[in-house]
Design an enzyme around this catalytic site. Structure first.
Site, short mmCIF file in Angstrom:
data_model
loop_
_atom_site.label_atom_id
_atom_site.label_comp_id
_atom_site.label_asym_id
_atom_site.label_seq_id
_atom_site.Cartn_x
_atom_site.Cartn_y
_atom_site.Cartn_z
N ARG A 1 -5.97 12.47 -9.19
CA ARG A 1 -6.37 11.79 -10.41
C ARG A 1 -7.77 12.19 -10.85
NH1 ARG A 1 -7.24 5.43 -8.61
NH2 ARG A 1 -8.85 5.76 -7.05
N ASN B 1 -12.60 3.87 -6.63
CA ASN B 1 -12.51 4.87 -5.56
C ASN B 1 -12.37 6.26 -6.19
OD1 ASN B 1 -12.04 6.32 -3.23
ND2 ASN B 1 -9.99 5.48 -2.87
N VAL C 1 -10.47 2.78 -15.65
CA VAL C 1 -11.22 1.91 -14.73
C VAL C 1 -10.94 2.40 -13.32
CG1 VAL C 1 -11.62 -0.44 -13.91
CG2 VAL C 1 -11.03 -0.04 -16.32
N GLU D 1 0.83 -1.19 0.00
CA GLU D 1 0.00 0.00 0.00
C GLU D 1 0.88 1.26 0.00
OE1 GLU D 1 -3.36 0.03 -0.14
OE2 GLU D 1 -3.35 -2.16 -0.26
N LYS E 1 -2.39 -0.94 -12.13
CA LYS E 1 -3.03 -0.06 -13.11
C LYS E 1 -2.11 0.15 -14.31
CE LYS E 1 -5.32 2.44 -9.36
NZ LYS E 1 -4.73 1.59 -8.30
N TYR F 1 4.90 -4.46 -8.47
CA TYR F 1 3.62 -5.04 -8.89
C TYR F 1 3.76 -5.82 -10.20
CZ TYR F 1 0.64 -2.67 -5.45
OH TYR F 1 0.03 -2.27 -4.29
#
Length: 340
Positions: A184, A177, A174, A120, A238, A151
């Site tokens: 963003r 949140n 996509v 995180e 992402k 990732y």
């Protein structure tokens, strides 16, 4: 303003500069090999996972879990009765943060390495001040972690590259949140009047099933790989999965360009910081001719995306790094380090 505009020149593909190539090869070497060419330890190491990430009950782990992932002489266990015998114990932060798990400080064997694990961002990581002088090693996406766990990564391609998927739409995003204070969201609202963006996910009540995401995104020329927060080295699925693996060009909002260039070629993505405004970014994307667009996929001739998605894979990597990590290291200010 998104940042200082950086002029770009189109011409022969220049993504693999010496520095970029060195960085990419170094990351592959770091992940799979032991530094210094030292041989892997022959004694079987036991890594105790004290609390399995995001799970009420730990999974059933096979004795050969790590061997099946290419890591020899390494056993993962969730059996807490092995605390006194484990070569290292790993704790996932989310459960420590919520109180679902507690540190067995009174039962800790002297000199036993403890590993703090989290993928995180600092914006969603709290309570680190409680762990001063507790952990010896860190497993995270930060490139300066003791166990660096991105990732995703690029690995050499064995065969010919698949064709770039046919494109019929401009840009996709996509997101689940969706909060007004996020950078963003602010950038999307600035960009939308100048660029057609189709929004999917819970935020727009257009969720995509797991098998639908990549085929859907593949039809778009660009994907908005916007991180939920901007922090050092924080580059998530992402970017790796939603964009690169789908066969589209990621438009990234996250850490500075240098963090991405340490992972992939410089011309594999578009960084929002290279433009002075959302209007300028939109004009660049819409004005890109086919030759320019295709240049963003040259990396696919030599590399393919390998997503690091399983916690078994991440925890087995502790054994790979184990012989080369400092035994006397202690993070006296884990919060200060992680939030730097």
């Amino acid at each position: 303003m998104l940042g200082l505009a950086v002029p770009r020149c189109w011409g022969p593909w220049r993504a693999w500069s010496g520095a970029s190539l060195f960085s990419a090869l170094w990351l592959l070497w770091l992940f799979w090999e032991a530094p210094g060419g030292a041989p892997a330890p022959q004694r079987t190491l036991t890594i105790l996972v004290w609390n399995w990430p995001f799970a009420r009950r730990p999974p059933e782990l096979r004795s050969d879990t790590c061997a099946r992932l290419g890591v020899a002489h390494c056993t993962l266990s969730t059996n807490r009765s092995l605390l006194a015998l484990a070569d290292a114990v790993v704790f996932h932060h989310r459960e420590l943060q919520t109180g679902q798990a507690r540190l067995p400080l009174a039962q800790r064997p002297p000199g036993q390495p403890w590993v703090w694990a989290s993928l995180e961002s600092p914006s969603h990581t709290h309570g680190l001040h409680r762990f001063r002088g507790v952990f010896n090693w860190v497993l995270s996406y930060r490139r300066d972690s003791d166990i660096f766990m991105p990732y995703g990564r690029l690995e050499p391609r064995a065969g010919p590259a698949p064709p770039v998927p046919a494109k019929s739409k401009v840009a996709a995003w996509v997101v689940s949140n969706f909060q007004a204070h996020q950078r963003r969201v602010q950038l999307y609202r600035q960009l939308a009047p100048h660029l057609p963006v189709d929004v999917f996910g819970q935020a727009n009540r257009r969720p995509l099933c797991a098998d639908c995401l990549l085929p859907t995104v593949a039809r778009y020329r660009f994907y908005l790989a916007f991180e939920n927060s901007q922090h050092r080295d924080y580059v998530t699925e992402k970017f790796w999965h939603n964009a690169l693996a789908a066969g589209t060009v990621p438009v990234v909002l996250g850490p500075p360009r240098a963090s991405y260039e340490a992972l992939v070629p410089a011309d594999a993505f578009v960084h929002v910081d290279d433009f002075g405004s959302a209007r300028e970014l939109a004009a660049f994307l819409r004005g890109m001719n086919e030759s320019q667009y295709r240049s963003y996929f040259r990396w696919r001739e030599w590399f393919q995306v390998q997503r690091v998605a399983s916690w078994e894979q991440r925890f087995c990597a502790i054994c790979t790094r184990y012989p080369h990590l400092p035994r006397d290291q202690v993070y006296q200010d884990l919060q200060g380090w992680f939030q730097a």
